[in-house]
Design a protein around this motif. Structure first.
Motif, PDB file in Angstrom:
ATOM      1  N   TYR A 129      78.140  42.623  37.979  1.00  0.00           N
ATOM      2  CA  TYR A 129      79.117  41.637  38.462  1.00  0.00           C
ATOM      3  C   TYR A 129      78.686  40.194  38.173  1.00  0.00           C
ATOM      4  O   TYR A 129      79.511  39.387  37.726  1.00  0.00           O
ATOM      5  N   PRO A 130      77.413  39.846  38.379  1.00  0.00           N
ATOM      6  CA  PRO A 130      77.023  38.455  38.065  1.00  0.00           C
ATOM      7  C   PRO A 130      77.202  38.134  36.573  1.00  0.00           C
ATOM      8  O   PRO A 130      77.550  37.010  36.218  1.00  0.00           O
ATOM      9  N   VAL A 131      76.966  39.124  35.727  1.00  0.00           N
ATOM     10  CA  VAL A 131      77.148  38.911  34.278  1.00  0.00           C
ATOM     11  C   VAL A 131      78.644  38.726  33.976  1.00  0.00           C
ATOM     12  O   VAL A 131      79.035  37.824  33.221  1.00  0.00           O
ATOM     13  N   LEU A 132      79.475  39.556  34.583  1.00  0.00           N
ATOM     14  CA  LEU A 132      80.923  39.456  34.335  1.00  0.00           C
ATOM     15  C   LEU A 132      81.462  38.113  34.832  1.00  0.00           C
ATOM     16  O   LEU A 132      82.327  37.504  34.198  1.00  0.00           O
ATOM     17  N   GLU A 133      80.923  37.669  35.943  1.00  0.00           N
ATOM     18  CA  GLU A 133      81.298  36.351  36.493  1.00  0.00           C
ATOM     19  C   GLU A 133      81.013  35.249  35.455  1.00  0.00           C
ATOM     20  O   GLU A 133      81.860  34.405  35.150  1.00  0.00           O
ATOM     21  N   ALA A 134      79.802  35.304  34.891  1.00  0.00           N
ATOM     22  CA  ALA A 134      79.406  34.299  33.890  1.00  0.00           C
ATOM     23  C   ALA A 134      80.262  34.428  32.632  1.00  0.00           C
ATOM     24  O   ALA A 134      80.658  33.418  32.028  1.00  0.00           O
ATOM     25  N   MET A 135      80.571  35.643  32.233  1.00  0.00           N
ATOM     26  CA  MET A 135      81.394  35.851  31.031  1.00  0.00           C
ATOM     27  C   MET A 135      82.787  35.282  31.240  1.00  0.00           C
ATOM     28  O   MET A 135      83.356  34.645  30.345  1.00  0.00           O
ATOM     29  N   ALA A 136      83.351  35.519  32.427  1.00  0.00           N
ATOM     30  CA  ALA A 136      84.692  34.979  32.727  1.00  0.00           C
ATOM     31  C   ALA A 136      84.654  33.453  32.667  1.00  0.00           C
ATOM     32  O   ALA A 136      85.525  32.812  32.071  1.00  0.00           O
ATOM     33  N   GLU A 137      83.608  32.887  33.257  1.00  0.00           N
ATOM     34  CA  GLU A 137      83.509  31.425  33.306  1.00  0.00           C
ATOM     35  C   GLU A 137      83.371  30.809  31.916  1.00  0.00           C
ATOM     36  O   GLU A 137      83.917  29.748  31.640  1.00  0.00           O
ATOM     37  N   HIS A 138      82.650  31.492  31.035  1.00  0.00           N
ATOM     38  CA  HIS A 138      82.360  30.919  29.714  1.00  0.00           C
ATOM     39  C   HIS A 138      83.225  31.497  28.598  1.00  0.00           C
ATOM     40  O   HIS A 138      82.991  31.238  27.418  1.00  0.00           O
ATOM     41  N   GLY A 139      84.224  32.272  28.959  1.00  0.00           N
ATOM     42  CA  GLY A 139      85.155  32.768  27.948  1.00  0.00           C
ATOM     43  C   GLY A 139      84.547  33.766  26.979  1.00  0.00           C
ATOM     44  O   GLY A 139      84.895  33.797  25.802  1.00  0.00           O
ATOM     45  N   ILE A 140      83.622  34.600  27.472  1.00  0.00           N
ATOM     46  CA  ILE A 140      83.003  35.635  26.621  1.00  0.00           C
ATOM     47  C   ILE A 140      83.739  36.957  26.851  1.00  0.00           C
ATOM     48  O   ILE A 140      83.735  37.481  27.963  1.00  0.00           O
ATOM     49  N   PRO A 141      84.369  37.513  25.825  1.00  0.00           N
ATOM     50  CA  PRO A 141      85.115  38.754  26.034  1.00  0.00           C
ATOM     51  C   PRO A 141      84.205  39.948  26.339  1.00  0.00           C
ATOM     52  O   PRO A 141      83.099  40.063  25.800  1.00  0.00           O
ATOM     53  N   LEU A 142      84.703  40.820  27.215  1.00  0.00           N
ATOM     54  CA  LEU A 142      84.020  42.073  27.538  1.00  0.00           C
ATOM     55  C   LEU A 142      84.665  43.184  26.716  1.00  0.00           C
ATOM     56  O   LEU A 142      85.883  43.395  26.796  1.00  0.00           O
ATOM     57  N   LEU A 143      83.852  43.896  25.938  1.00  0.00           N
ATOM     58  CA  LEU A 143      84.339  45.033  25.160  1.00  0.00           C
ATOM     59  C   LEU A 143      83.881  46.299  25.873  1.00  0.00           C
ATOM     60  O   LEU A 143      82.714  46.418  26.221  1.00  0.00           O
ATOM     61  N   THR A 144      84.793  47.226  26.077  1.00  0.00           N
ATOM     62  CA  THR A 144      84.424  48.391  26.881  1.00  0.00           C
ATOM     63  C   THR A 144      84.489  49.693  26.094  1.00  0.00           C
ATOM     64  O   THR A 144      85.427  49.925  25.330  1.00  0.00           O
ATOM     65  N   HIS A 145      83.490  50.533  26.314  1.00  0.00           N
ATOM     66  CA  HIS A 145      83.616  51.951  25.973  1.00  0.00           C
ATOM     67  C   HIS A 145      84.223  52.573  27.232  1.00  0.00           C
ATOM     68  O   HIS A 145      83.535  52.754  28.233  1.00  0.00           O
ATOM     69  N   GLY A 146      85.497  52.892  27.165  1.00  0.00           N
ATOM     70  CA  GLY A 146      86.251  53.213  28.369  1.00  0.00           C
ATOM     71  C   GLY A 146      86.225  54.663  28.776  1.00  0.00           C
ATOM     72  O   GLY A 146      87.259  55.334  28.752  1.00  0.00           O
TER      73      GLY A 146
END
Ligand code: DOR
Ligand code: ZN
Length: 347
Positions: A120-137
């Motif tokens: 969650y802390p990483v996702l928070e930072a990614m959202a803030e800095h516009g870094i896309p999350l790529l998922t193996h779903g």
């Protein structure tokens, strides 16, 4: 004879591996595609900006002279990913995105994320800095049927993440189900999806046709016909959410034709042709450029490639196995078949 001229396409999901295999496979992608999102599931995985930068150098050393190609690097997320290294790597132009492998979901995912809350802390930072999350779903609990893993991921991981981090952009990689198509549509603008050639061409019967077909085994596995049809409709719709990502995944022949065979379809030598076959069959060649060359860059906030390329519908080359010095061969999609749609020379 039909022909099609489009801006040079990009591949938003590739596996290049490393060493001798990397040297052999990179040219197939680099000759056709202007850019590619490179998956980080090496052994050991690419988990920080320093290893990503040196991996990028090794990829560039395999690009044929005179070919313009840009690899876009991704960070393999683990329970211990350092958000500040990721953010710095992104700001410094090393990382384009970060990849979520749920632990034990697929090839070299044993270092992946064991519970989504851990990052969650990483996702928070990614959202803030516009870094896309790529998922193996896919979820990986043993009691969940392998054909239901994508649906489980959507319900248990993806939607909660989308709701918790409204600023986060997500690509659901290699979607394989109608539920995948649906969820991507429901988050239009914030969520995109790549679709592979094999999931557009085949349903799960292909894995068992006349015997066990290891070269048709990839993850997520091929699904029922109704899902394939939903994917074909999505890919050929022209909708901005759906774009080309081959998931070309080379494995040596003996590692696929084995008691416990590796997952992955090596499609790079014939990938563009495979997609063109689908679009031609669907009468949607006029929407091919959107899928192959426009929607991906738009999602990532990048300009489309300037250069134009032409493909002619002619049966011109044989899909051949790739030799890797002293290691063996890699069997491609369409192995030994004549392939339609050739890139026009000098175009
Ligand atoms: O079939 C697959 N092969 N799916 C993945 O998610 C990983 C890939 C690989 O790296 O071989
Ligand atoms: Zn992949």
């Amino acid at each position: 004879m039909r022909s099609i001229t489009i801006r040079r396409p990009d591949d938003w999901h590739v596996h290049f591996r490393d060493g001798a295999v990397l040297q052999q496979v990179v040219p197939f992608t680099a000759r056709v595609f202007g850019r590619a999102i490179v998956m980080p599931n090496l052994t050991p995985p690419v988990t920080n900006a320093a290893t990503a930068a040196s991996y990028r150098d090794r990829i560039m050393s395999a690009v044929p002279t005179g070919v313009a190609f840009t690899p876009l690097m991704t960070c393999y997320l683990t329970d211990d990913t350092d958000p500040s290294d990721l953010v710095r790597g992104h700001a410094g132009g090393v990382f384009t995105a970060a990849k979520l492998y749920p632990a034990h979901a697929t090839t070299n995912s044993q270092h992946g994320v064991t519970a989504i809350e851990k990052i969650y802390p990483v996702l928070e930072a990614m959202a803030e800095h516009g870094i896309p999350l790529l998922t193996h779903g896919e979820i990986t609990r043993a009691e969940v049927d392998i054909f239901d893993r994508e649906k489980g991921f959507i319900d248990e991981v993806l939607i909660p993440v989308m709701e918790r981090f409204p600023g986060l952009k997500v690509v659901m990689e290699h979607i394989t189900t109608k539920q995948g198509v649906q969820v991507v549509r429901s988050y239009r603008g914030r969520m995109g999806a790549t679709i592979t050639p094999q999931h557009l061409l085949y349903n799960r019967n292909a894995i068992f046709q006349g015997g066990l077909r290891p070269h048709m085994y990839c993850l997520p596995v091929l699904k029922r016909e109704e899902h394939r049809l939903a994917l074909r409709a999505a890919a050929t719709s022209g909708e901005a959410s759906f774009f080309l990502g081959t998931d070309t995944a080379p494995h040596l022949q003996h590692l696929k034709e084995a008691a416990c065979g590796c997952a992955g379809v090596f499609s790079a030598p014939v990938a563009l042709q495979a997609y063109l076959k689908v679009f031609a069959e669907e009468g949607a060649l006029d929407r091919f450029e959107a899928f192959a060359s426009l929607n991906g860059p738009a999602f990532y906030g990048l300009p489309p490639n300037e250069e134009k390329v032409t493909f002619v519908e002619a049966s011109t080359f044989l899909a051949e196995r790739v030799r890797v010095e002293s290691e063996g061969e890699i069997v491609p999609l369409f192995d030994g078949e004549m392939v339609d749609w050739a890139q026009a020379r000098g175009a």
